[in-house]
Design an enzyme around this catalytic site. Structure first.
Site, short mmCIF file in Angstrom:
data_model
loop_
_atom_site.label_atom_id
_atom_site.label_comp_id
_atom_site.label_asym_id
_atom_site.label_seq_id
_atom_site.Cartn_x
_atom_site.Cartn_y
_atom_site.Cartn_z
CG LEU A 159 -2.03 1.02 1.25
CD1 LEU A 159 -2.91 0.94 0.02
CD2 LEU A 159 -2.88 0.88 2.52
CG HIS A 160 2.90 1.56 -3.54
ND1 HIS A 160 4.07 0.84 -3.39
CD2 HIS A 160 2.16 0.84 -4.43
CE1 HIS A 160 4.05 -0.25 -4.13
NE2 HIS A 160 2.89 -0.29 -4.77
#
Ligand code: RIB
Ligand code: CA
Length: 313
Positions: A242-243
């Site tokens: 989950l950048h």
């Protein structure tokens, strides 16, 4: 009362951008001066619309959303529908936005805001290709010393790349803008794949978003269940990285992260390694340090923060 930080979010939504934007909208420590959309995961016509859909999902139709660059500074646009879906926000069914798109061009908004706000007051949170910021710095170099800090999601070293073996998507799409930003002298924090690959949307964490039993919480779960498929099959992990929310989490709780102040240079010529962030983690060059490059994160505490904040919407 913690300091209220003025921010501009530059973004190419993108399900992970959406969680970042919603977390920021739920955080009173942050004053969002505007959201500037850029072409990246999907074309600009969709990223600007997605930004407005996200603001309405978060119950914040008052947020000002601007459209910026339709293509990178030099290269042709490369998009990522294979990851984000045709709309760029596949997963939940979200209504067409009714809140307005601002008339002003995003790059002009960035320049005007930085000239108007007190010098050193505004932080740029860059969640997509750096084209808008690169154009703003080129058009008006005087804004550079007025920017408090840039916190950007991009790059990778120990994890390699995610769009080529050498390059991460945001930097790969517009390496020339990234090189311009890193040469600007602006205090910059880089949140690379080395960090975000430790932040996985495991089934337990997605269930926690769904368990909020709110429209935003359920929509986030649906976004993540779509978004994670590509990386789960690629990396064989429980969940995908989950950048972009890591950028907002860094502003809210920087102590969750650790890294080094090093030189980071961008490959803008070689076709083989175009867009590579050549991060001098081991200090083997005499190049001056120009960025805080994050490598580690307390991912459990980070997800607690995201779930708690989304739960406020
Ligand atoms: O490589 C990951 C980055 O590219 C994230 O910002 C994602 O949203 C895409 O823009
Ligand atoms: Ca993004």
């Amino acid at each position: 009362m913690p300091e209220i930080r003025k921010i501009i979010i530059d973004t190419d939504p993108g399900q992970d951008d959406a969680v970042a934007i919603m977390t920021a909208l739920a955080s009173p420590e942050l004053e969002i001066l505007g959201i500037t959309a850029v072409a990246g995961n999907v074309p600009l016509t969709l990223t600007e619309k997605n930004a407005r859909k996200i603001c309405e999902l978060a119950g914040r139709p008052d947020t000002r959303v601007f459209a910026g660059a339709e293509h990178p500074m030099v290269r042709k646009l490369v998009t990522a529908e294979n990851v984000h879906g045709k709309t760029g926000l596949d997963g939940p069914t979200l209504p067409e936005p009714t809140m307005p798109l601002q008339d002003q061009d995003a790059v002009d908004f960035i320049i005007e805001t930085l000239k108007r706000e007190e010098s050193g007051a505004v932080t740029i949170c860059a969640l997509g290709p750096l084209t808008n910021l690169g154009l703003a710095l080129k058009r008006e170099p005087k804004i550079a010393p007025r920017i408090r800090e840039i916190v950007l999601m991009g790059g990778g070293l120990f994890e390699g790349g995610n769009v080529t073996p050498a390059a991460e998507f945001n930097i790969y799409v517009d390496p020339h803008a990234a090189a311009l930003v890193l040469a600007s002298g602006i205090p910059t924090v880089i949140v690379p794949l080395d960090c975000t690959h430790k932040v996985l949307t495991t089934a337990k964490r997605v269930a926690a978003f769904r368990g909020l039993a709110t429209r935003p919480g359920i929509a986030v779960a649906e976004m993540l269940e779509f978004f994670e498929r590509f990386d789960e099959s690629k990396y064989g992990t429980d969940g995908g990285p989950l950048h972009d929310p890591c950028v907002i989490a860094y502003l809210l709780k920087p102590d969750l992260f650790s890294g080094r102040f090093i030189n980071v240079s961008i490959e803008t010529v070689s076709e083989l390694t175009l867009g590579m962030t050549v991060a001098d983690w081991w200090g083997v060059t005499n190049k001056p340090a120009n960025a805080t490059y994050l490598r580690d994160v307390d991912h459990e505490a980070l997800f607690q923060l995201l779930i708690e904040r989304i739960g406020r919407l």
